[in-house]
Enzyme design. Structure first.
Site, PDB file in Angstrom:
ATOM      1  CG  HIS A 183      -2.306   0.561   0.934  1.00  0.00           C
ATOM      2  ND1 HIS A 183      -2.762   1.729   1.478  1.00  0.00           N
ATOM      3  CD2 HIS A 183      -3.308   0.101   0.150  1.00  0.00           C
ATOM      4  CE1 HIS A 183      -3.991   1.982   1.057  1.00  0.00           C
ATOM      5  NE2 HIS A 183      -4.340   0.995   0.249  1.00  0.00           N
ATOM      6  CG  HIS A 283      -6.908  -0.715  -7.643  1.00  0.00           C
ATOM      7  ND1 HIS A 283      -7.730   0.374  -7.491  1.00  0.00           N
ATOM      8  CD2 HIS A 283      -6.428  -0.995  -6.406  1.00  0.00           C
ATOM      9  CE1 HIS A 283      -7.753   0.736  -6.223  1.00  0.00           C
ATOM     10  NE2 HIS A 283      -6.971  -0.082  -5.534  1.00  0.00           N
TER      11      HIS A 283
END
Length: 383
Positions: A183, A283
């Site tokens: 992340h 994504h």
């Protein structure tokens, strides 16, 4: 052919932004312009695009895309490209609906009939991953993704990484594949250590091991590990992507169809990636419209590999009852069996939007606020 009559947008819970375009003959299409935590900025861009593009021929999708991108002078970036994505997806939906065809047929037809998927476990501060992974397995998933760590300092104690390795080991022991999403939380001193520690456990991929702006660091890291490196949600166009392909520093590209200019641009990105032997795994922890658009792309893209699904992701459950099964009439399209969902074969995006629910929720929905981490000394940490 028909000219664009209206462009509407709808802010809905938990954190999504939908777009509806209608032409002068009553044909319509739906898109998604979600940019998590920045809905108001995208809405401003959509207001400007409405003023500009009402009256354009709805079928001239590429002309509108090029006009929006190139005549804006200041190009790219998450806000402009997310607004453009919402418009682009809606226009493709409108066109394929008008022609009474599934969207992927207009893009060359299907190369697969079902789509491999994964979902999330663990939350922002990953925990209870064994129980969560077992629940996902029972839902039909055979792969999951979780945050690799909580917040980590630039240089932290190596002990801060130990639980990351243990969580990976636990999920793998259940017979599931697992992707570890760094992340962008880790900086290079810690990312190198964690990649090395995870390698014996063979995760499916590590995602954003560093922030995408550190392309030289990602190149260095790619030479230190055999784990596939994935990233792309914070790359907004083929021009953002090309340096990583040229560097041969990534193995899996994860463009977000609602961030990177929509169907038109993600198709071009996928073709570029194929030429570099890089897989596409879009994504999409977002809404059902974005997911349906991703499925249409997956159905016609040779180098597609696996699709993220936001089913009961923590961002949704934290805000109550709204999930990807909301706002659509047939919720069975997201049923998962043995790690796959069926390809969408209905007209347009392959889903029917429940416009009544969309308009009802949009009347009172507040914008979602971005999250953040702060260290014990009060300093800002990556989220």
């Amino acid at each position: 052919m028909g000219k664009i009559k209206t462009i509407e947008y709808f802010r809905v819970l938990p954190r999504w932004l939908f777009v509806k375009i209608t032409d002068e003959h009553g044909n319509y299409g739906w898109g998604e312009a979600t940019l998590e935590g920045h809905s108001q900025a995208v809405e401003g861009c959509l207001d400007a695009m409405t003023q500009r593009f009402v009256g354009y021929e709805a079928d001239n999708i590429e002309l509108l895309w090029q006009t929006a991108h190139r005549h804006s002078f200041y190009r790219g970036g998450p806000v402009l490209m997310s607004a453009l994505a919402g418009v682009d997806i809606a226009l493709w939906d409108l066109l394929s609906r008008r022609l009474k065809l599934p969207l992927h047929i207009l893009l060359g037809g299907a190369v697969r009939h079902k789509i491999k998927v994964y979902s999330w476990i663990g939350g922002d501060r990953p925990r209870d991953v064994e129980a969560a992974a077992k629940e996902r397995y029972a839902q039909g998933f055979r792969a999951v993704k979780m945050n690799a760590t909580e917040d980590v300092d630039w240089l932290d104690s190596p002990s801060a990484l130990e639980t990351s390795v243990e969580r990976c080991r636990i999920v793998k022991a259940l017979g599931m594949d697992v992707g570890l999403d760094f992340h962008g939380r880790l900086h290079k001193p810690m990312a190198k250590q964690l990649a090395r520690a995870l390698e014996p456990h063979r995760p499916l991929f590590i995602e954003e091991p560093l922030l995408s702006e550190h392309s030289e660091g990602i190149k260095q890291l790619s030479g230190l590990t055999t784990i596939p490196i994935a990233l792309g949600e914070r790359l907004y166009s083929r021009w953002d992507v090309k340096r990583f392909l040229h560097d041969t520093s990534i193995d899996v590209l994860q463009p977000d169809i609602s961030h990177c200019g929509g169907i038109s641009e993600i198709r071009r990105i996928a073709s570029m990636a194929e030429a570099y032997d890089v897989a596409i795994a879009p994504h999409c922890p977002l809404g059902p419209i974005a997911l349906a658009a991703c499925v249409q792309i997956a159905m016609c893209t040779p180098n597609f590999t696996i699709q993220e699904m936001g089913l009961t992701i923590h961002y949704n459950t934290e805000l109550g009852e709204f999930d990807i099964t909301n706002y659509i009439k047939d919720k069975r399209v997201w049923d998962v069996r043995e790690g796959y969902v069926e390809g969408l074969t209905g007209v347009g995006l392959g889903i029917e939007v429940d416009e009544e629910e969309v308009r009802k929720v949009a009347r009172t929905a507040n914008a979602w606020t971005p999250k953040g981490f702060v260290g014990p000394d009060g300093s800002i940490r990556e989220w």
